[in-house]
Design a protein around this motif. Structure first.
Motif, mmCIF file in Angstrom:
data_model
loop_
_atom_site.group_PDB
_atom_site.id
_atom_site.type_symbol
_atom_site.label_atom_id
_atom_site.label_comp_id
_atom_site.label_asym_id
_atom_site.label_seq_id
_atom_site.Cartn_x
_atom_site.Cartn_y
_atom_site.Cartn_z
ATOM 1 N N ILE A 1 -22.043 24.058 65.705
ATOM 2 C CA ILE A 1 -23.219 24.893 65.703
ATOM 3 C C ILE A 1 -23.296 26.002 66.738
ATOM 4 O O ILE A 1 -23.013 25.712 68.067
ATOM 5 N N ALA A 2 -23.964 27.271 66.546
ATOM 6 C CA ALA A 2 -24.109 28.199 67.198
ATOM 7 C C ALA A 2 -25.476 28.616 67.488
ATOM 8 O O ALA A 2 -26.187 28.737 66.403
ATOM 9 N N ALA A 3 -26.108 28.886 68.565
ATOM 10 C CA ALA A 3 -27.181 29.440 68.909
ATOM 11 C C ALA A 3 -27.104 30.982 69.000
ATOM 12 O O ALA A 3 -26.152 31.321 69.831
ATOM 13 N N ILE A 4 -27.762 31.730 68.136
ATOM 14 C CA ILE A 4 -27.414 33.178 68.361
ATOM 15 C C ILE A 4 -28.849 34.121 68.683
ATOM 16 O O ILE A 4 -29.893 33.350 68.388
ATOM 17 N N GLU A 5 -28.606 35.064 69.055
ATOM 18 C CA GLU A 5 -29.660 35.953 69.539
ATOM 19 C C GLU A 5 -29.752 37.294 69.222
ATOM 20 O O GLU A 5 -28.589 37.800 69.307
ATOM 21 N N ALA A 6 -30.736 38.116 68.866
ATOM 22 C CA ALA A 6 -30.701 39.238 68.633
ATOM 23 C C ALA A 6 -30.427 40.213 70.076
ATOM 24 O O ALA A 6 -31.016 39.834 70.981
ATOM 25 N N VAL A 7 -29.302 41.010 69.953
ATOM 26 C CA VAL A 7 -29.211 41.702 71.229
ATOM 27 C C VAL A 7 -30.507 42.710 71.481
ATOM 28 O O VAL A 7 -30.994 43.416 70.517
ATOM 29 N N PRO A 8 -30.983 42.753 72.667
ATOM 30 C CA PRO A 8 -32.183 43.358 72.881
ATOM 31 C C PRO A 8 -31.911 45.041 72.899
ATOM 32 O O PRO A 8 -30.823 45.416 73.134
ATOM 33 N N GLU B 1 -14.935 30.721 61.778
ATOM 34 C CA GLU B 1 -16.008 30.918 61.034
ATOM 35 C C GLU B 1 -17.255 31.327 61.074
ATOM 36 O O GLU B 1 -17.867 32.119 60.412
ATOM 37 N N LEU B 2 -17.733 30.604 62.316
ATOM 38 C CA LEU B 2 -19.269 31.003 62.997
ATOM 39 C C LEU B 2 -19.367 32.538 63.113
ATOM 40 O O LEU B 2 -19.974 33.377 62.942
ATOM 41 N N ARG B 3 -18.192 33.049 63.708
ATOM 42 C CA ARG B 3 -18.312 34.545 64.293
ATOM 43 C C ARG B 3 -18.246 35.263 63.004
ATOM 44 O O ARG B 3 -18.834 36.585 63.142
ATOM 45 N N ALA B 4 -17.565 35.036 62.036
ATOM 46 C CA ALA B 4 -17.690 35.892 60.740
ATOM 47 C C ALA B 4 -19.197 35.961 60.159
ATOM 48 O O ALA B 4 -19.407 36.793 59.416
ATOM 49 N N GLN B 5 -20.008 34.970 60.562
ATOM 50 C CA GLN B 5 -21.258 34.894 60.071
ATOM 51 C C GLN B 5 -22.455 35.731 60.497
ATOM 52 O O GLN B 5 -23.484 35.691 60.540
ATOM 53 N N ILE B 6 -21.940 35.988 62.138
ATOM 54 C CA ILE B 6 -22.906 36.648 62.868
ATOM 55 C C ILE B 6 -23.323 37.950 62.565
ATOM 56 O O ILE B 6 -22.527 38.835 62.217
ATOM 57 N N PRO B 7 -24.646 38.164 62.123
ATOM 58 C CA PRO B 7 -25.082 39.575 61.596
ATOM 59 C C PRO B 7 -24.740 40.647 62.921
ATOM 60 O O PRO B 7 -24.848 40.300 64.168
ATOM 61 N N GLU B 8 -24.727 41.603 62.320
ATOM 62 C CA GLU B 8 -24.652 42.983 63.153
ATOM 63 C C GLU B 8 -26.002 43.195 64.193
ATOM 64 O O GLU B 8 -26.834 42.787 63.576
ATOM 65 N N GLY B 9 -25.504 43.195 65.469
ATOM 66 C CA GLY B 9 -26.835 43.198 66.244
ATOM 67 C C GLY B 9 -27.076 41.890 66.976
ATOM 68 O O GLY B 9 -28.054 41.604 67.524
ATOM 69 N N TRP B 10 -26.257 40.665 66.730
ATOM 70 C CA TRP B 10 -26.611 39.664 67.093
ATOM 71 C C TRP B 10 -25.266 39.058 68.103
ATOM 72 O O TRP B 10 -24.220 39.639 67.925
ATOM 73 N N ARG B 11 -25.617 38.229 68.746
ATOM 74 C CA ARG B 11 -24.632 37.656 69.762
ATOM 75 C C ARG B 11 -24.832 36.106 69.980
ATOM 76 O O ARG B 11 -25.672 35.518 69.742
ATOM 77 N N ILE B 12 -23.688 35.453 70.133
ATOM 78 C CA ILE B 12 -23.572 34.048 70.385
ATOM 79 C C ILE B 12 -24.181 33.641 71.894
ATOM 80 O O ILE B 12 -23.750 34.355 72.777
ATOM 81 N N MET B 13 -25.167 32.807 72.052
ATOM 82 C CA MET B 13 -25.570 32.442 73.209
ATOM 83 C C MET B 13 -24.817 31.080 73.658
ATOM 84 O O MET B 13 -24.577 30.835 74.755
ATOM 85 N N ASN B 14 -24.811 30.389 72.719
ATOM 86 C CA ASN B 14 -23.951 28.952 72.847
ATOM 87 C C ASN B 14 -23.328 28.367 71.779
ATOM 88 O O ASN B 14 -23.997 28.602 70.780
#
Length: 57
Positions: A4-11, A38-51
């Motif tokens: 599980i990845a918590a992701i956030e939009a890059v400010p 697999e998770l890294r491939a799903q992260i939308p543009e402009g978002w990053r992994i928090m944990n």
């Protein structure tokens, strides 16, 4: 194993005045490394992994 990845939009700026957007993504994988890939491939543009965390049941 469930990864599980918590992701956030890059400010857009550093004022801290905009809304904080957070989501969770999860994948089932045979190993931690495969799950993270697999998770890294799903992260939308402009978002990053928090944990990252794993749930091995």
């Amino acid at each position: 194993m469930n990864i599980i990845a918590a992701i956030e939009a890059v400010p857009e700026n550093n004022t801290g005045q905009q809304a904080h957007k957070v989501r969770e993504l999860s994948v089932e994988a045979a190993s931690y490394e495969e799950g993270v890939t697999e998770l890294r491939a799903q992260i939308p543009e402009g978002w990053r992994i928090m944990n990252l965390r794993r749930d091995s049941y």
